[in-house]
Design a protein around this motif. Sequence first.
Motif, mmCIF file in Angstrom:
data_model
loop_
_atom_site.group_PDB
_atom_site.id
_atom_site.type_symbol
_atom_site.label_atom_id
_atom_site.label_comp_id
_atom_site.label_asym_id
_atom_site.label_seq_id
_atom_site.Cartn_x
_atom_site.Cartn_y
_atom_site.Cartn_z
ATOM 1 N N HIS A 1 0.842 -1.200 0.000
ATOM 2 C CA HIS A 1 0.000 0.000 0.000
ATOM 3 C C HIS A 1 0.879 1.252 0.000
ATOM 4 C CE1 HIS A 1 -3.618 -2.179 0.186
ATOM 5 N NE2 HIS A 1 -4.332 -1.332 0.888
ATOM 6 N N PRO A 2 0.348 2.362 -0.510
ATOM 7 C CA PRO A 2 1.117 3.609 -0.486
ATOM 8 C C PRO A 2 1.591 3.952 0.926
ATOM 9 C CG PRO A 2 -0.828 3.865 -1.853
ATOM 10 C CD PRO A 2 -0.962 2.534 -1.175
ATOM 11 N N PHE A 3 2.724 4.576 1.002
ATOM 12 C CA PHE A 3 3.353 4.902 2.289
ATOM 13 C C PHE A 3 2.409 5.711 3.173
ATOM 14 C CE2 PHE A 3 5.989 7.552 5.050
ATOM 15 C CZ PHE A 3 6.864 6.620 5.573
ATOM 16 N N ALA A 4 2.371 5.347 4.445
ATOM 17 C CA ALA A 4 1.624 6.084 5.468
ATOM 18 C C ALA A 4 2.466 6.064 6.729
ATOM 19 C CB ALA A 4 0.265 5.436 5.715
ATOM 20 N N PHE A 5 2.295 7.076 7.576
ATOM 21 C CA PHE A 5 3.168 7.113 8.749
ATOM 22 C C PHE A 5 2.412 7.385 10.043
ATOM 23 C CE2 PHE A 5 3.245 11.491 7.243
ATOM 24 C CZ PHE A 5 3.336 12.286 8.380
ATOM 25 N N VAL B 1 14.137 4.723 1.313
ATOM 26 C CA VAL B 1 12.885 4.022 1.611
ATOM 27 C C VAL B 1 12.239 3.517 0.328
ATOM 28 C CG1 VAL B 1 10.555 4.273 2.575
ATOM 29 C CG2 VAL B 1 12.506 5.338 3.734
ATOM 30 N N ALA B 2 12.240 4.342 -0.698
ATOM 31 C CA ALA B 2 11.647 3.942 -1.976
ATOM 32 C C ALA B 2 12.418 2.788 -2.614
ATOM 33 C CB ALA B 2 11.603 5.136 -2.924
ATOM 34 N N ASP B 3 13.735 2.814 -2.501
ATOM 35 C CA ASP B 3 14.581 1.789 -3.128
ATOM 36 C C ASP B 3 14.611 0.482 -2.342
ATOM 37 O OD1 ASP B 3 15.196 3.600 -5.105
ATOM 38 O OD2 ASP B 3 17.107 4.217 -4.199
ATOM 39 N N ASN B 4 14.084 0.502 -1.128
ATOM 40 C CA ASN B 4 14.104 -0.691 -0.271
ATOM 41 C C ASN B 4 12.705 -0.951 0.284
ATOM 42 O OD1 ASN B 4 17.194 -1.437 0.223
ATOM 43 N ND2 ASN B 4 17.013 0.792 0.174
ATOM 44 N N PRO B 5 11.804 -1.424 -0.564
ATOM 45 C CA PRO B 5 10.421 -1.635 -0.113
ATOM 46 C C PRO B 5 10.359 -2.595 1.074
ATOM 47 C CG PRO B 5 10.617 -1.889 -2.500
ATOM 48 C CD PRO B 5 12.006 -1.826 -1.958
ATOM 49 N N ALA B 6 9.598 -2.219 2.076
ATOM 50 C CA ALA B 6 9.452 -3.045 3.271
ATOM 51 C C ALA B 6 8.103 -2.755 3.909
ATOM 52 C CB ALA B 6 10.575 -2.764 4.272
ATOM 53 N N ARG B 7 7.624 -3.717 4.658
ATOM 54 C CA ARG B 7 6.348 -3.509 5.341
ATOM 55 C C ARG B 7 6.468 -2.439 6.412
ATOM 56 N NH1 ARG B 7 2.936 -7.925 8.717
ATOM 57 N NH2 ARG B 7 5.014 -8.827 9.020
ATOM 58 N N PHE B 8 7.652 -2.362 7.065
ATOM 59 C CA PHE B 8 7.843 -1.402 8.140
ATOM 60 C C PHE B 8 9.135 -0.619 7.943
ATOM 61 C CE2 PHE B 8 5.567 -5.023 10.113
ATOM 62 C CZ PHE B 8 4.361 -4.384 10.348
ATOM 63 N N THR B 9 9.016 0.694 8.108
ATOM 64 C CA THR B 9 10.164 1.588 8.110
ATOM 65 C C THR B 9 10.182 2.309 9.449
ATOM 66 O OG1 THR B 9 10.176 1.945 5.717
ATOM 67 C CG2 THR B 9 11.190 3.646 7.081
ATOM 68 N N PHE B 10 11.294 2.215 10.155
ATOM 69 C CA PHE B 10 11.418 2.848 11.466
ATOM 70 C C PHE B 10 12.248 4.126 11.318
ATOM 71 C CE2 PHE B 10 10.605 -1.604 12.146
ATOM 72 C CZ PHE B 10 9.603 -1.575 13.105
ATOM 73 N N LEU B 11 11.598 5.253 11.574
ATOM 74 C CA LEU B 11 12.226 6.567 11.446
ATOM 75 C C LEU B 11 12.628 7.025 12.846
ATOM 76 C CD1 LEU B 11 9.586 8.013 8.969
ATOM 77 C CD2 LEU B 11 11.802 7.038 8.401
ATOM 78 N N GLY C 1 5.755 9.650 -3.714
ATOM 79 C CA GLY C 1 4.666 8.893 -4.324
ATOM 80 C C GLY C 1 4.996 7.450 -4.642
ATOM 81 N N ASP C 2 6.261 7.027 -4.473
ATOM 82 C CA ASP C 2 6.629 5.648 -4.808
ATOM 83 C C ASP C 2 7.103 4.852 -3.592
ATOM 84 O OD1 ASP C 2 8.967 7.050 -4.448
ATOM 85 O OD2 ASP C 2 9.976 6.283 -6.242
ATOM 86 N N CYS C 3 6.930 5.395 -2.395
ATOM 87 C CA CYS C 3 7.271 4.653 -1.182
ATOM 88 C C CYS C 3 6.054 3.846 -0.726
ATOM 89 C CB CYS C 3 7.701 5.602 -0.066
ATOM 90 S SG CYS C 3 9.215 6.525 -0.409
ATOM 91 N N THR C 4 6.318 2.731 -0.071
ATOM 92 C CA THR C 4 5.236 1.867 0.391
ATOM 93 C C THR C 4 5.453 1.493 1.853
ATOM 94 O OG1 THR C 4 6.443 -0.075 -0.402
ATOM 95 C CG2 THR C 4 4.825 0.888 -1.907
ATOM 96 N N GLY C 5 4.434 0.841 2.428
ATOM 97 C CA GLY C 5 4.535 0.365 3.806
ATOM 98 C C GLY C 5 4.167 1.416 4.833
ATOM 99 N N VAL C 6 4.475 1.110 6.075
ATOM 100 C CA VAL C 6 4.172 1.994 7.206
ATOM 101 C C VAL C 6 5.469 2.546 7.770
ATOM 102 C CG1 VAL C 6 3.195 2.153 9.531
ATOM 103 C CG2 VAL C 6 2.072 0.744 7.801
ATOM 104 N N GLY C 7 5.521 3.851 7.956
ATOM 105 C CA GLY C 7 6.647 4.488 8.624
ATOM 106 C C GLY C 7 6.272 4.807 10.058
#
Length: 284
Positions: free
Chosen positions: A57-61, A175-185, A203-209
């Motif tokens: 899914h499109p990135f959301a944080f 983040v865009a180059d390394n698609p993952a379900r979870f991104t920890f900022l 617009g091309d990042c996915t997962g949850v931040g």
Amino acid sequence: MTAHLDSKKLASLSSGMSWPGDDRRQGARHIWFLNAAFDRIAFDTALKRVADRPADHPFAFVVTPNVDHLVRLQRESVLAHLYAQAWLTVCDSRVLELIADLSGEALDVTTGADLTAAVFEQVIEPDEPIVIIGGNDAVIAGLKARYGLKDVRWHQPPMHLRHKPDAIAECAAFVADNPARFTFLCVGSPQQELVAEACLERGDCTGVGLCVGASLDFLSGQARRAPKWVQSLRLEWLFRLAEQPRRMWKRYLVDGSRIAFLWWCWRRDRKRVQAFEQRLLERL
């Protein structure tokens, strides 16, 4: 000032957001408290929403405001802009929970540290990729050892990230180059929220931040978190102050004390809103 509050009140009613004095607040999606909108959502539900969001899914944080954030929110307009774009906003502070309770409001607490721990312990599979923005070698090594992680994609941005738009863009590109379900900022506020915004704008990042500050320091063993009994007494801030006095004294003893004035202003404004509502009712 009154006109500003009136427009907020009308907007909140149309969107289903809770305002103090709104009799329908128990069924509303949000609670508006100390000039910030929090999702009315318990810890288990917050965790489920994060865990169930599809990786493609499109990135959301997710943001986790605490006392420090709400104080800075009053003088840093950038924070309000960033928080407005968050997919999920949960309260990170049991002190805020207490203040809300004294105000007759029910504010659910989902600390960033607890949410992050639950995601690592209950949701993440050892073989799946995760992205981490921030931290250091010791943090990454500690996480891998504790959870058996085999695919950690780590980017370490430079210091003073807030004032380096090119470096923020590099974080979002990673983040865009390394698609993952979870991104920890984990680069502090508002740096982590600025990175999250950059991810949205690409617009091309996915997962949850998850904008979760020092949470990975606790999980990796690089910092001690307050014992549960200290947390239950709402004294975690005092424990952190004792652990890192040079770093934390100004945040907790100077900046944090301003929450009392912010609360006073909020209560004053609530009375104005209630008076406005009463005038409207009298005209009906």
